[in-house]
Write a protein that holds these residues in place. Structure first.
Motif, PDB file in Angstrom:
ATOM      1  N   ALA A  56       0.847  -1.199   0.000  1.00  0.00           N
ATOM      2  CA  ALA A  56       0.000   0.000   0.000  1.00  0.00           C
ATOM      3  C   ALA A  56       0.883   1.251   0.000  1.00  0.00           C
ATOM      4  O   ALA A  56       0.528   2.268  -0.587  1.00  0.00           O
ATOM      5  CB  ALA A  56      -0.916  -0.007   1.225  1.00  0.00           C
ATOM      6  N   GLN A  57       2.041   1.144   0.632  1.00  0.00           N
ATOM      7  CA  GLN A  57       2.890   2.333   0.749  1.00  0.00           C
ATOM      8  C   GLN A  57       3.297   2.881  -0.618  1.00  0.00           C
ATOM      9  O   GLN A  57       3.263   4.080  -0.853  1.00  0.00           O
ATOM     10  CB  GLN A  57       4.137   2.004   1.594  1.00  0.00           C
TER      11      GLN A  57
ATOM     12  N   ASP B 160      -8.165   3.445   1.839  1.00  0.00           N
ATOM     13  CA  ASP B 160      -7.135   2.497   2.272  1.00  0.00           C
ATOM     14  C   ASP B 160      -7.834   1.345   2.997  1.00  0.00           C
ATOM     15  O   ASP B 160      -8.285   1.494   4.123  1.00  0.00           O
ATOM     16  CB  ASP B 160      -6.147   3.234   3.205  1.00  0.00           C
TER      17      ASP B 160
ATOM     18  N   THR C 166      -3.884  -4.354   0.035  1.00  0.00           N
ATOM     19  CA  THR C 166      -2.527  -4.854   0.304  1.00  0.00           C
ATOM     20  C   THR C 166      -2.590  -6.331   0.697  1.00  0.00           C
ATOM     21  O   THR C 166      -3.613  -6.795   1.207  1.00  0.00           O
ATOM     22  CB  THR C 166      -1.859  -4.045   1.438  1.00  0.00           C
TER      23      THR C 166
ATOM     24  N   SER D 117      -0.281  -7.307   2.800  1.00  0.00           N
ATOM     25  CA  SER D 117       0.530  -7.286   4.024  1.00  0.00           C
ATOM     26  C   SER D 117      -0.182  -7.913   5.207  1.00  0.00           C
ATOM     27  O   SER D 117       0.462  -8.517   6.062  1.00  0.00           O
ATOM     28  CB  SER D 117       0.920  -5.850   4.382  1.00  0.00           C
ATOM     29  N   LYS D 118      -1.497  -7.730   5.297  1.00  0.00           N
ATOM     30  CA  LYS D 118      -2.238  -8.292   6.430  1.00  0.00           C
ATOM     31  C   LYS D 118      -2.801  -9.662   6.076  1.00  0.00           C
ATOM     32  O   LYS D 118      -2.790 -10.565   6.892  1.00  0.00           O
ATOM     33  CB  LYS D 118      -3.387  -7.367   6.833  1.00  0.00           C
TER      34      LYS D 118
ATOM     35  N   ARG E  62       5.735  -7.299   0.161  1.00  0.00           N
ATOM     36  CA  ARG E  62       5.644  -5.963  -0.458  1.00  0.00           C
ATOM     37  C   ARG E  62       4.800  -6.037  -1.739  1.00  0.00           C
ATOM     38  O   ARG E  62       5.270  -5.761  -2.841  1.00  0.00           O
ATOM     39  CB  ARG E  62       7.047  -5.383  -0.785  1.00  0.00           C
TER      40      ARG E  62
END
Ligand SMILES: Cc1ncc(COP(=O)(O)O)c(C=O)c1O
Length: 294
Positions: free
Chosen positions: A7-8, A105, A135, A137-138, A145
């Motif tokens: 997401a970053q 987000d 994302t 990530s979770k 990434r």
């Protein structure tokens, strides 16, 4: 859909594509997710903090000159509210009327404990103004990434150009591996299994906080994710508490660090994504110790 390095990188690409340095007003939730606002600040945005309450971002407090509005409607970070339908409608109406775009987000939307995940704000967008950021990530692991943006077609050419300038593309073999993992049904099974694990940790944490910490903390109920926020009673210095616990090797965040403007609430953020029940118990014993010696 543009695939990004988490997401970053999506925030970075959106900031570079949407922000005119020194001019564009970007409204951010306060408290909110610091790395997201850092991406917009780096692109020269004029950041304006907007307060949140138990219904999510307070739409009436948005600046009328906002060009970009960033928020986590499913699960406000870090306080935990899910944005109500009335607020969602008001937000989309505000954005349409003021010519603003919205960045949604949805970092942990897969982990809702009281039913199916809520429909994304993106799904209610009739004017091509919502960018949906997701994302892995979770739902999988942050070290991958890997994330993505579902973007309106008008914005994609500029975003693709930025992505090409940054790194051309995310590693093809990682993308292919994740695609296969999803297609074979493994991600669905993994999320289902982890949802039960996190639900158990969340119930344990909520019960412990309610039963044993009521003198100092009021946990905020929320139905999503891997963290819980608790508001501290007056006299509890959460910054000092977080520092004392860090010396015991226990990571807990003070709510104040998530504010951009003047902190309004004092509290603690408990993460349970990377801590099992035994570790949570150890952390809570140490926290009780520290609180008792205040
Ligand atoms: C509010 C919020 N947004 C987005 C992310 C995901 O970031 P990334 O995909 O860059 O790992 C996180 C991860 O902690 C988060 O808490």
């Amino acid at each position: 859909v543009l695939v990004t390095a988490g997401a970053q990188q999506a925030f970075d690409i959106l900031a570079r594509s949407l922000v005119r340095p020194g001019e564009t007003v970007v409204a951010i939730e306060d408290p909110g997710y610091p790395p997201m606002r850092v991406a917009f600040a780096a692109a020269g945005a004029r950041l304006v903090p907007v307060p949140v309450d138990q219904e999510g971002l307070i739409v009436e407090q948005l600046p009328s000159d906002a060009g970009v509005i960033c928020l986590c409607p499913s699960h406000q970070f870090p306080l935990g509210a899910s944005m109500t339908m009335a607020r969602r409608r008001a937000l989309l109406e505000f954005a349409h009327r003021h010519g603003a775009v919205v960045i949604e987000d949805d970092y942990d939307g897969e982990f809702r404990y009281d039913g199916n995940p809520l429909e994304a704000l993106h799904a209610a967008d009739r004017h091509d103004l919502v960018f949906y950021v997701g994302t892995f990530s979770k739902s999988m692991l942050p070290a991958l990434r890997l994330g993505f943006v579902v973007a309106p077609a008008w914005a994609l050419p500029a975003m693709i150009a930025v992505k090409n300038c940054l790194d051309w593309h995310c590693p093809s073999w990682v993308q292919a591996g994740v695609a296969e993992f999803i297609a074979a049904g493994h991600l669905t099974r993994h999320v289902r299994r982890m949802r039960n694990v996190y639900r158990g940790r969340r119930q344990f944490l909520m019960k412990a906080l309610t039963q044993n910490f009521g003198r100092w903390l009021s946990p905020i109920p929320s139905s999503y994710g891997m963290h819980l926020a608790a508001i501290a009673k007056p006299g509890v210095d959460c910054d000092l508490l977080a520092q004392a616990l860090a010396r015991r090797n226990i990571r807990i965040h003070s709510l104040r660090r998530f504010y951009f403007g003047q902190p309004i609430e004092n509290g603690l953020i408990f993460g349970y994504g990377a801590a099992d029940q035994q570790q949570l118990e150890q952390g809570l014993v140490a926290l009780h110790d520290e609180l008792g010696s205040l």
